[in-house]
Design a protein around this motif. Sequence first.
Motif, PDB file in Angstrom:
ATOM      1  N   VAL A 103      -1.615  -1.528   0.363  1.00  0.00           N
ATOM      2  CA  VAL A 103      -0.682  -0.409   0.152  1.00  0.00           C
ATOM      3  C   VAL A 103      -1.191   0.847   0.875  1.00  0.00           C
ATOM      4  N   TYR A 104      -2.478   0.883   1.187  1.00  0.00           N
ATOM      5  CA  TYR A 104      -3.044   2.096   1.802  1.00  0.00           C
ATOM      6  C   TYR A 104      -2.783   2.116   3.311  1.00  0.00           C
ATOM      7  N   GLU A 130       5.864  -7.134   7.503  1.00  0.00           N
ATOM      8  CA  GLU A 130       6.596  -6.052   8.155  1.00  0.00           C
ATOM      9  C   GLU A 130       6.426  -6.163   9.665  1.00  0.00           C
ATOM     10  N   ARG A 182       5.047  -5.802  -5.607  1.00  0.00           N
ATOM     11  CA  ARG A 182       4.105  -4.864  -5.001  1.00  0.00           C
ATOM     12  C   ARG A 182       4.349  -4.761  -3.493  1.00  0.00           C
ATOM     13  N   ASN A 185       7.688  -2.907  -2.814  1.00  0.00           N
ATOM     14  CA  ASN A 185       7.869  -1.539  -3.302  1.00  0.00           C
ATOM     15  C   ASN A 185       6.809  -0.556  -2.845  1.00  0.00           C
ATOM     16  N   ARG A 186       5.874  -1.010  -2.007  1.00  0.00           N
ATOM     17  CA  ARG A 186       4.883  -0.030  -1.537  1.00  0.00           C
ATOM     18  C   ARG A 186       5.608   0.955  -0.617  1.00  0.00           C
ATOM     19  N   GLU A 187       5.018   2.159  -0.544  1.00  0.00           N
ATOM     20  CA  GLU A 187       5.702   3.229   0.169  1.00  0.00           C
ATOM     21  C   GLU A 187       5.691   3.002   1.682  1.00  0.00           C
ATOM     22  N   PHE A 188       4.535   2.560   2.178  1.00  0.00           N
ATOM     23  CA  PHE A 188       4.343   2.477   3.628  1.00  0.00           C
ATOM     24  C   PHE A 188       4.568   1.045   4.115  1.00  0.00           C
ATOM     25  N   PRO A 190       6.911  -1.434   3.686  1.00  0.00           N
ATOM     26  CA  PRO A 190       7.069  -2.496   2.673  1.00  0.00           C
ATOM     27  C   PRO A 190       7.677  -3.765   3.263  1.00  0.00           C
TER      28      PRO A 190
END
Length: 230
Positions: A103-104, A130, A182, A185-188, A190
């Motif tokens: 996620v980072y 992605e 997860r 729905n991660r911000e970066f 996804p």
Amino acid sequence: MKHYSIAIDGPAGAGKSTIAKMVARHLNFIYVDTGAMYRALALYFLRNNISVADKEAIENACNYADVMIDYKDGEQQVILNGENVNSLIRTEEVGNMASASSVYPVVRLKLVELQRSMAKKADVVMDGREIGTFVLPEADLKIYLTASSKERARRRFIELKERGISADINEIEKDIIERDMRDMNREFAPLKQADDAILVDSSHMTVDEVKNTIIKYFEEIIQNSSKELG
Ligand code: DC
């Protein structure tokens, strides 16, 4: 020289790596398993007792973890700080850490650079979450490969059973759904289907059917592009 790229994205357990490997072999392309790269970094975090909640520690550790890719007998090898970690990254523990730590943005950007440079140098089939939306937005063919969570859990259960590992199928499905949530729905960057990706639901398809479907789409693209040129 133009290099072709096929992006295969989708949730955990959809069969991406099996299919991507078969398609790559058929077309004589290189198979790039991006999940293995996230897993190698995850192994580094686990070995160094880095908590996934500690953003600063994760960012700092990224400066010390060097991930490289090599090929041996056509198989991708992930090298972490000079050590081949291929046989150590396929555990549930490493997979869950990979999902949580990816996620980072700092983790992602470190690996995206490596992935893009590989696609510049060779024809690739690259699988991940992605690839079509972020890593290779110009990919020649984008596939979003999925299957129901029940079917994905069933496949995973059989795979574990074959390896002599007993597991609870409901627990596996719960884990899969959690990982999907997860990753989606991660911000970066996804997990999501690119607007121009073709959806392939493998719930009721054999691996050969999926492989042949993807190859057919790719051959159509090649035919259309040669018509445009001619
Ligand atoms: O495909 P896999 O199960 O080996 O991937 C492990 C985790 O790594 C996955 O849950 C999310 C992360 N990952 C990612 O964020 N982006 C990718 N391109 C590949 C994997």
